[in-house]
Design an enzyme around this catalytic site. Structure first.
Site, PDB file in Angstrom:
ATOM      1  N   LYS A  51       0.828  -1.202   0.000  1.00 19.95           N
ATOM      2  CA  LYS A  51       0.000   0.000   0.000  1.00 19.95           C
ATOM      3  C   LYS A  51       0.866   1.258   0.000  1.00 19.95           C
ATOM      4  O   LYS A  51       0.535   2.256  -0.655  1.00 19.95           O
ATOM      5  CB  LYS A  51      -0.933  -0.029   1.206  1.00 19.95           C
ATOM      6  CG  LYS A  51      -2.003  -1.125   1.092  1.00 19.95           C
ATOM      7  CD  LYS A  51      -2.675  -1.437   2.411  1.00 19.95           C
ATOM      8  CE  LYS A  51      -3.653  -2.598   2.250  1.00 19.95           C
ATOM      9  NZ  LYS A  51      -4.222  -3.059   3.535  1.00 19.95           N
ATOM     10  N   GLN A  95      -3.910  -1.769   9.921  1.00 22.74           N
ATOM     11  CA  GLN A  95      -3.818  -3.075   9.279  1.00 22.74           C
ATOM     12  C   GLN A  95      -4.358  -4.171  10.201  1.00 22.74           C
ATOM     13  O   GLN A  95      -4.029  -4.219  11.377  1.00 22.74           O
ATOM     14  CB  GLN A  95      -2.351  -3.381   8.917  1.00 22.74           C
ATOM     15  CG  GLN A  95      -2.161  -4.692   8.186  1.00 22.74           C
ATOM     16  CD  GLN A  95      -2.840  -4.713   6.824  1.00 22.74           C
ATOM     17  OE1 GLN A  95      -2.822  -3.723   6.092  1.00 22.74           O
ATOM     18  NE2 GLN A  95      -3.437  -5.844   6.473  1.00 22.74           N
ATOM     19  N   ASP A 118     -10.337   3.420   5.239  1.00 21.44           N
ATOM     20  CA  ASP A 118     -10.494   1.984   5.046  1.00 21.44           C
ATOM     21  C   ASP A 118     -11.903   1.523   5.411  1.00 21.44           C
ATOM     22  O   ASP A 118     -12.253   0.358   5.236  1.00 21.44           O
ATOM     23  CB  ASP A 118      -9.460   1.226   5.885  1.00 21.44           C
ATOM     24  CG  ASP A 118      -9.232  -0.200   5.404  1.00 21.44           C
ATOM     25  OD1 ASP A 118      -9.443  -0.468   4.210  1.00 21.44           O
ATOM     26  OD2 ASP A 118      -8.835  -1.052   6.224  1.00 21.44           O
TER      27      ASP A 118
END
Length: 275
Positions: A51, A95, A118
């Protein structure tokens, strides 16, 4: 039967990433995505690095926060709160999965909605369910974008989602319901899974169980989206009966990252009032 349409996430993601780069370059500052990794899981570290590379490739800046594996929920919440208050950061990615001692929901909910690019917080899920402004969970948003791009008709479609995770199955069900699809969510306790999957116009496999969906479980002519990793949740022979199908890899995965970058630029544009 003719060959199915390949729902290429790689091709569409490249288009979206190029558009994100153009939008980012038009801003008075460089959009910044903060990535937060707890622990030393090699797979998670690899995803974060990928990413970060995509950010650099398409004109975004990334800032990485790496916390030790014994980090507590309170310590992680402090780190996320600090990033939420930092005016130099427009997007935050935590994450997952997280170490077992972490309260994942408390951690995700420490990310402000405006920076939750996200789409993992409770506020983001509520916004998706209620059709309100907010960043959508990236993988579901990528799937919807992919289906739209290839002309899949969502309104009135019988959609079956296999998997009910908080970051994929559940928010995807909300998004598709908002698009007037009739959605069934199946899971590990579903009786007679094949009875549900075999009637779907659009079948989305998101259980994380390689080979779970076999050819006989798919209605001939259905659109099949495999959100699994390599190997996917759907057997390769499914291409023999589907009218359209995502490849693994090269289907859903690239779309997830593309949506992350796009929503980071969205968040940056909101700062300067261009959205």
């Amino acid at each position: 039967m003719s060959s199915p349409t390949t729902l290429s996430g790689t091709e569409l993601a490249a288009e979206l990433n190029t558009a994100s780069a153009v939008r980012a370059a038009a801003l008075p500052f460089t959009p910044t995505l903060a990535t937060v990794l707890v622990g030393d899981d090699p797979g998670s570290a690899k995803y974060v690095q990928m990413k970060q590379r995509r950010c650099a490739q398409y004109g975004l800046r990334s800032r990485h926060i790496h916390l030790p594996p014994d980090t507590t929920t309170a310590e992680l919440v402090v780190a996320l709160t600090d990033l939420g208050r930092d005016p130099e950061v427009q997007g935050i990615l935590l994450q997952h999965p997280l170490p077992p001692q972490i309260d994942e929901r408390a951690a995700f909910d420490a990310i402000p909605l405006r920076k939750d690019v996200d789409g993992t917080s409770s506020a983001a899920f509520a916004a998706a369910a209620l059709g309100q402004p907010g960043h959508r969970s990236c993988t579901p948003a990528g799937i919807v974008r992919l289906l739209d791009h290839y002309g899949a008709e969502l309104a009135g479609a019988d959609v079956v989602i296999v998997g009910r995770s908080a970051i994929l199955g559940k928010p995807l069900a909300a998004m598709l319901t908002a698009r007037d699809a009739t959605v069934t969510v199946c899971h590990s306790r579903t009786a007679s899974l094949a009875a549900h999957t075999s009637r779907a116009d659009i079948l989305i496999a998101a259980a994380g169980r390689p080979g779970l969906i076999t050819t006989d479980m798919i209605r001939p002519g259905a659109v099949v989206v495999d959100a699994g990793f390599t190997p996917g949740d759907v057997v390769p022979d499914a291409a023999e009966v589907a009218s359209a199908i995502t490849p693994v890899p090269g289907g859903v995965g690239p779309m997830t990252v593309a949506m992350l970058l796009s929503q980071t630029v969205d968040a940056a544009e909101a700062v300067v009032g261009t959205r």
